[in-house]
Structure formats: C-alpha cells, structure tokens
Scaffold this motif. Structure first.
Motif, PDB file in Angstrom:
ATOM      1  N   HIS A   1      -5.429   5.066   4.037  1.00 42.27           N
ATOM      2  CA  HIS A   1      -4.669   4.626   5.205  1.00 42.27           C
ATOM      3  C   HIS A   1      -4.969   3.148   5.482  1.00 42.27           C
ATOM      4  CE1 HIS A   1      -4.173   8.877   5.634  1.00 42.27           C
ATOM      5  NE2 HIS A   1      -5.448   9.081   5.947  1.00 42.27           N
ATOM      6  N   ARG A   2      -3.959   2.419   5.923  1.00 40.14           N
ATOM      7  CA  ARG A   2      -4.162   1.003   6.239  1.00 40.14           C
ATOM      8  C   ARG A   2      -4.504   0.853   7.710  1.00 40.14           C
ATOM      9  NH1 ARG A   2       0.813  -2.269   4.991  1.00 40.14           N
ATOM     10  NH2 ARG A   2       0.106  -1.978   2.854  1.00 40.14           N
TER      11      ARG A   2
ATOM     12  N   GLU B   1      -8.690  -0.650   4.417  1.00 40.99           N
ATOM     13  CA  GLU B   1      -8.259   0.686   4.032  1.00 40.99           C
ATOM     14  C   GLU B   1      -9.344   1.718   4.292  1.00 40.99           C
ATOM     15  OE1 GLU B   1      -5.353   1.532   1.834  1.00 40.99           O
ATOM     16  OE2 GLU B   1      -4.515  -0.444   2.251  1.00 40.99           O
TER      17      GLU B   1
ATOM     18  N   PHE C   1      -7.019   9.198  13.086  1.00 42.64           N
ATOM     19  CA  PHE C   1      -6.221   8.068  12.624  1.00 42.64           C
ATOM     20  C   PHE C   1      -4.816   8.261  13.144  1.00 42.64           C
ATOM     21  CE2 PHE C   1      -3.310   5.925   9.820  1.00 42.64           C
ATOM     22  CZ  PHE C   1      -3.914   4.702   9.609  1.00 42.64           C
TER      23      PHE C   1
ATOM     24  N   CYS D   1      -0.360   5.247   7.759  1.00 40.29           N
ATOM     25  CA  CYS D   1      -1.029   6.264   6.952  1.00 40.29           C
ATOM     26  C   CYS D   1      -0.632   6.190   5.478  1.00 40.29           C
ATOM     27  CB  CYS D   1      -0.760   7.658   7.508  1.00 40.29           C
ATOM     28  SG  CYS D   1       0.884   8.305   7.131  1.00 40.29           S
ATOM     29  N   LYS D   2      -1.448   6.821   4.675  1.00 41.64           N
ATOM     30  CA  LYS D   2      -1.253   6.859   3.227  1.00 41.64           C
ATOM     31  C   LYS D   2       0.171   7.266   2.842  1.00 41.64           C
ATOM     32  CE  LYS D   2      -3.730  10.064   1.427  1.00 41.64           C
ATOM     33  NZ  LYS D   2      -4.913  10.806   0.924  1.00 41.64           N
TER      34      LYS D   2
ATOM     35  N   CYS E   1      -0.964   7.041  13.013  1.00 45.57           N
ATOM     36  CA  CYS E   1      -0.019   6.265  12.213  1.00 45.57           C
ATOM     37  C   CYS E   1       1.076   5.697  13.112  1.00 45.57           C
ATOM     38  CB  CYS E   1       0.589   7.111  11.104  1.00 45.57           C
ATOM     39  SG  CYS E   1       1.789   6.160  10.132  1.00 45.57           S
TER      40      CYS E   1
END
Lengths: 149, 149
Positions: free
Chosen positions: A119-120, A115, B93, B132-133, B95
């Motif tokens: 976010h993963r 993480e 990042f 993503c989160k 997603c």
DNA sequence: ATGACTGCAAAATATTTGCATATTC
DNA sequence: GAATATGCAAATATTTTGCAGTCAT
C-alpha cells in the motif's frame, strides 16, 4: 512563531496555490490556533473580518490545503472534521468529555512513509481517546461548553 | 473462528448487556465481517433476516457495544463511523481511492493504557492513509463501488 | 475574454431525539 | 408489571453539488 501575511503568501505560492484574500485569511486562522478548529468555528470567527466568506469556500479551501499537505484533516471527532495547521509528526489526545483535541509531542515508531505491504502511504495518524487532565479535575463545566463548536 | 449463537450470548451477558434478538444479530454481523461495516451496510444486510430492524436500534446498540468495549468505533472515514469487532490491538490502512479500511497486523510501540501526561487513556488508535495495493493496480473499478456504503 | 475562485441555495448524508409500542425478566 | 429495548417519524448537523456572479490576468 510569528507568521506574517507575506509568510502565508509565500507558503501558498510555493505549493502552487493562488494566494487569494480568502485563502490567506483561512490559512492564517488555522495556523494561529492550536485548537484544531472545525469549519463551523472557523466560519464563525472569520466572518468578522471577511463578512462574505461562505462555508462552501471553507470546505473547498481546506480540502485543497489538505490535498497539498498544507494542513491535516483530523477525523477523530465523529461526524465532524477538524483541521490542524501543525504538520510536523505528532500524536493527538481526544477527550470524550469536553471533545477537545490536545497535541501530544510523541513521535510514532511506526511512522513509515512510502510503501507498506504494497500500500502507498501518504499520511500517518496516531491518537488516544479518554478523559483529559482538565476534565478529570472538578472544573469541567467550562470545557463542556466546547462540546458543540 | 466459529462463533455460535451461544458464544455471542455469553459475551453480551458477561458484559452486562441484555442479549436481545436484535443485539445478537448485530453482534454476529459485526464479528463475522472483517470489512469494518457502516450503520448503513449493516442495516442493509440485517434487514434480510430481521426485517423490522431500525437504524435507530443500530445506532444505540453499536454505541452501547462501543461503550462496553465489545466493538470499536472507527472514525477514519470522514463523516461516517465504521465498526470493528476485532478488538485486539492493530493498525488500520484507509484507502483514499476505494474508501476501504484494511487491517494491518502492527502493534503500536506507543500503546500506553492508563495515564499519559495527566490524561486518562481508554483507547489507542493508529492508522495510515494512502492508496491501497489493489487500487494501485489497474482494476480499481470494482473497489470504487464501495465508495458509498 | 478566459479560467479559476467564490458564495448562495438546495440537495444529499449521517446522526440524534421524542415518543409510542413492544419485549424481557 | 416495571423497566428496558425497539422503531417510526421528525429534527439536527454536516458535507456536497449546481449554478450564477466575481475576480485576476
């Protein structure tokens, strides 16, 4: 690094992927090369040994491999995906002149799995763009040929 | 960060780029957003104020800007180039679920300019892929909408 | 026989190019 | 007025999709 047919087969089976003739051929081609091949170049090469191989199969197979973590899809070259069978962490260098992607043995200090800020993370990519060593010297005609492949 | 028309104009002139009406509009749109817009989304938005603006102009202008270092072309999203007006070093990042590109305030330890192993480096790119989160929580329907833009 | 894999052809997307027109200095 | 920028339409290139045929169990 010699990879036998059986090694390839075992690798697919261990990832839960059925080892069909086409898949073994595709995996072999991606592993054998360090050139980060495109769908087009793989197809051009593989039809020699697998004449009926379609691009559709290449697309679906490589997507499957990427999803299973067997290969990595590189989106460095605009409008064209390239594939990397070398999945240990490393960086890339993209030459704006000859369009080659060169491996750099550089680990990333930021390489965090898991993480980050909620976010993963499943993949880490790092690369540089510029002009490669070969193109900086005079003989870049040959390398230019790889512009479209 | 308020950017006036004059600021945009000065920025283009200082880079040796003729400040046409179209270019100022495009630059304004890329700077204003932190959404890493695509040609398509920029076009859809800009035609409202510049009805004759063509995609051809967007392609050539953004290529020019990227070449001059005014914006950065991001090739993270496969088969689609996105543009970033934020040129200070940072990571991204991507997603896999909603296809957004999110800025991460992370500097790269490997960020070397100049030469590396004989190659001339002009750009450094670092990014992560994953979920993503927002997509990890239940309400990812809304974000899914941005899949195609 | 069932379900998964393959492959052809067509569609959808994204980008590039040729050329005529318009704009800027 | 010359050089450059713009924009339409057509061409290319890449990837996706629908569907029918195949293969393996």
């Amino acid at each position: 690094m010699i990879t036998t047919k059986d090694d390839l087969k075992d690798m697919l089976v261990s990832k839960g992927v059925k080892p069909t003739f086409q898949r073994l051929s595709i995996l072999g081609a991606v592993f054998e090369k360090r050139t980060h091949p495109t769908i087009k170049s793989l197809h051009g090469e593989l039809v020699k040994s697998v004449p009926t191989l379609s691009k559709t199969t290449l697309y679906s197979t490589l997507e499957l491999f990427a999803h299973k973590g067997i290969v990595t899809a590189l989106t460095i070259d605009p409008t064209k995906v390239r594939y990397d069978g070398h999945t240990t962490p490393h960086h890339h260098f993209f030459c704006d002149h000859c369009a080659r992607i060169i491996d750099l043995d550089l680990a990333c200090a930021n390489s965090r799995r898991g993480e980050f800020e909620g976010h993963r993370i499943s993949e880490v990519h790092g690369y540089f763009k510029g002009i490669c060593k070969e193109c900086l010297t005079k003989d870049h005609k040959k390398h230019n040929l790889s512009r479209r492949n």
